[in-house]
Design an enzyme around this catalytic site. Structure first.
Site, short mmCIF file in Angstrom:
data_model
loop_
_atom_site.label_atom_id
_atom_site.label_comp_id
_atom_site.label_asym_id
_atom_site.label_seq_id
_atom_site.Cartn_x
_atom_site.Cartn_y
_atom_site.Cartn_z
N ASP A 91 76.41 -110.35 -66.13
CA ASP A 91 77.77 -110.86 -66.11
C ASP A 91 78.64 -109.87 -66.87
O ASP A 91 78.19 -109.24 -67.83
CB ASP A 91 77.81 -112.24 -66.77
CG ASP A 91 79.14 -112.94 -66.58
OD1 ASP A 91 79.99 -112.40 -65.85
OD2 ASP A 91 79.33 -114.01 -67.17
N ASP A 264 72.55 -119.65 -62.57
CA ASP A 264 72.07 -119.27 -63.89
C ASP A 264 72.59 -120.30 -64.87
O ASP A 264 73.66 -120.89 -64.67
CB ASP A 264 72.58 -117.88 -64.30
CG ASP A 264 74.01 -117.94 -64.83
OD1 ASP A 264 74.19 -118.07 -66.06
OD2 ASP A 264 74.96 -117.87 -64.01
N CYS A 302 53.11 -131.50 -64.02
CA CYS A 302 53.37 -130.08 -64.29
C CYS A 302 52.08 -129.39 -64.73
O CYS A 302 51.30 -129.94 -65.51
CB CYS A 302 54.43 -129.95 -65.38
SG CYS A 302 54.84 -128.24 -65.82
N CYS A 304 52.13 -126.21 -66.14
CA CYS A 304 52.47 -125.06 -66.98
C CYS A 304 51.54 -125.01 -68.19
O CYS A 304 50.80 -125.96 -68.48
CB CYS A 304 53.93 -125.15 -67.43
SG CYS A 304 54.26 -126.35 -68.74
N CYS A 307 52.00 -127.99 -70.65
CA CYS A 307 51.49 -129.28 -70.20
C CYS A 307 49.96 -129.30 -70.07
O CYS A 307 49.34 -130.35 -70.20
CB CYS A 307 52.14 -129.66 -68.88
SG CYS A 307 53.91 -130.07 -69.06
N HIS A 333 58.06 -124.70 -70.85
CA HIS A 333 57.92 -125.80 -69.90
C HIS A 333 59.20 -125.99 -69.08
O HIS A 333 59.14 -126.18 -67.85
CB HIS A 333 57.59 -127.11 -70.62
CG HIS A 333 57.83 -128.30 -69.76
ND1 HIS A 333 56.95 -128.70 -68.77
CD2 HIS A 333 58.90 -129.16 -69.68
CE1 HIS A 333 57.45 -129.76 -68.14
NE2 HIS A 333 58.63 -130.06 -68.68
#
Length: 367
Positions: A91, A264, A302, A304, A307, A333
């Site tokens: 940006d 974003d 989940c 991940c 988790c 996570h």
């Protein structure tokens, strides 16, 4: 080919596509974690890779203040400097100028301000912001624009639109590095006439992609969705559409439904650092006493690292003990959750079932 649309949902404007540039192939809709100062807070590049993140956002304004674009260029560019071989978008700093309201002097030539870090005086113009982004070496770059607050008088927003389009043309004239992709940014606050005027002017300039800026600044979801409804209609179908600084899962789903491809936001990492996890059943505020003895993972659906290995009780303990690991595990996570959401969105569009997916997802959210 930079962008191609591969499927469009039959009931909405949602579309599945792909960005292709250099050695990057990025499916859309895509969520881009925010690494403002060359880092996604609390996470390593390797951890980001494990979340299936393919592109992140850095901020040219912040990076030119510290460490300075010259140091980044001497280090081989932003990818090498921060050890990230995925794609990077920068940006240009229009929003940061807006957030420094009262500390800046804005004219048609550019923006004068004092560094909040060491007091150094800066004068940024569209031309030197393009040079800064060229030196940083991002893959996708933004023109310098003027973002106005909400609420805003129409006359004030009109001045910002005129300035934004003039600056966009100056940036386009400075765009000499063809390995970098330059987007235009549509401004205009919540005024339909101004949004359409800005979009039409930018499309005539033939940018490689189009961003919608100046939203998520206090106008609320209803007005934001209205702006998207009429703005998207004036953007080319063969170019990516990027909604800047958004957002929460419901905002992403609403924007995808309206034809947005790129997002974003600091939401997943900022919430993670503050003890709030996004899950398939709604948000979990890990400091709540109900999780003191909870041996279950944050999210049963989940897979991940967080988790698969840690309980809610342990995560709560980390936050109460002010251990940095807690911030990392919840941020990790949350990024995984957002990337899994985007994957599910893409699959639903390909299968022609986005509307049902959206409704089912939101029906499970307890908050």
């Amino acid at each position: 080919m930079f962008f191609r649309c591969l499927a469009v949902d039959k009931q909405t404007k949602a579309r599945y596509g792909e960005l292709r540039f250099l050695n990057h192939r990025i499916p859309t809709p895509v969520f881009m974690p925010v690494g403002t100062q060359g880092t996604v807070k609390t996470l390593t590049p390797q951890q980001l890779k494990e979340t299936d993140t393919k592109i992140i956002l850095c901020n040219a304004y912040h990076l030119c203040l510290r460490p300075g674009e010259k140091i980044i260029k001497q280090s081989g560019g932003i990818h090498k400097f921060m050890g990230w071989d995925g794609a990077i978008i920068t940006d240009s700093g229009g929003y940061q100028v807006f957030s420094l309201s009262g500390l800046t002097k804005i004219s048609d030539n550019g923006v004068e301000f004092q560094s909040p870090i060491d007091g150094t005086r800066f004068f940024l113009t569209p031309e030197n912001m393009m040079q800064i982004q060229k030196d940083i070496g991002a893959d996708i770059i933004m023109p310098f624009d003027e973002c106005v607050p909400y609420p805003c008088e129409k006359d004030r927003a009109s001045v910002a639109v005129k300035r934004t389009t003039e600056w966009a043309e100056r940036c386009l004239n400075m765009h000499t590095n063809r390995q970098q992709i330059l987007f235009g940014i549509v401004q205009g606050s919540v005024f339909k006439e101004l949004r359409i005027e800005c979009a039409r002017s930018l499309v005539e300039m033939n940018f490689e992609g189009y961003s919608i800026g100046g939203l998520s600044v206090g106008e609320g979801s209803v007005l934001m969705n209205e702006v998207l409804d009429y703005t998207v209609d004036y953007l080319p179908e063969d170019r990516p559409r990027y909604l800047m600084g958004v957002g929460f899962p419901v905002d992403i789903l609403n924007a995808v439904e309206r034809g947005i491809d790129m997002f974003d936001c600091v939401v997943p990492t900022r919430n993670g650092r503050n003890g709030c996890a996004f899950t398939s059943m709604g948000r979990v505020k890990i400091l709540n006493s109900q999780y003191k003895e909870d041996s279950s993972p944050l999210d049963q659906m989940c897979n991940c690292y967080t988790c698969c290995n840690f309980s809610r009780a342990y995560l709560r303990h980390l936050f109460l003990a002010h251990e940095i690991l807690g911030l990392t595990l919840l941020s990790l996570h949350n990024i995984c959750f957002f990337q899994n959401l985007m994957q599910q969105i893409r699959e639903s569009i390909k299968n022609g079932d986005f509307k049902n997916f959206k409704n089912e997802f939101l029906s499970r959210q307890s908050d």
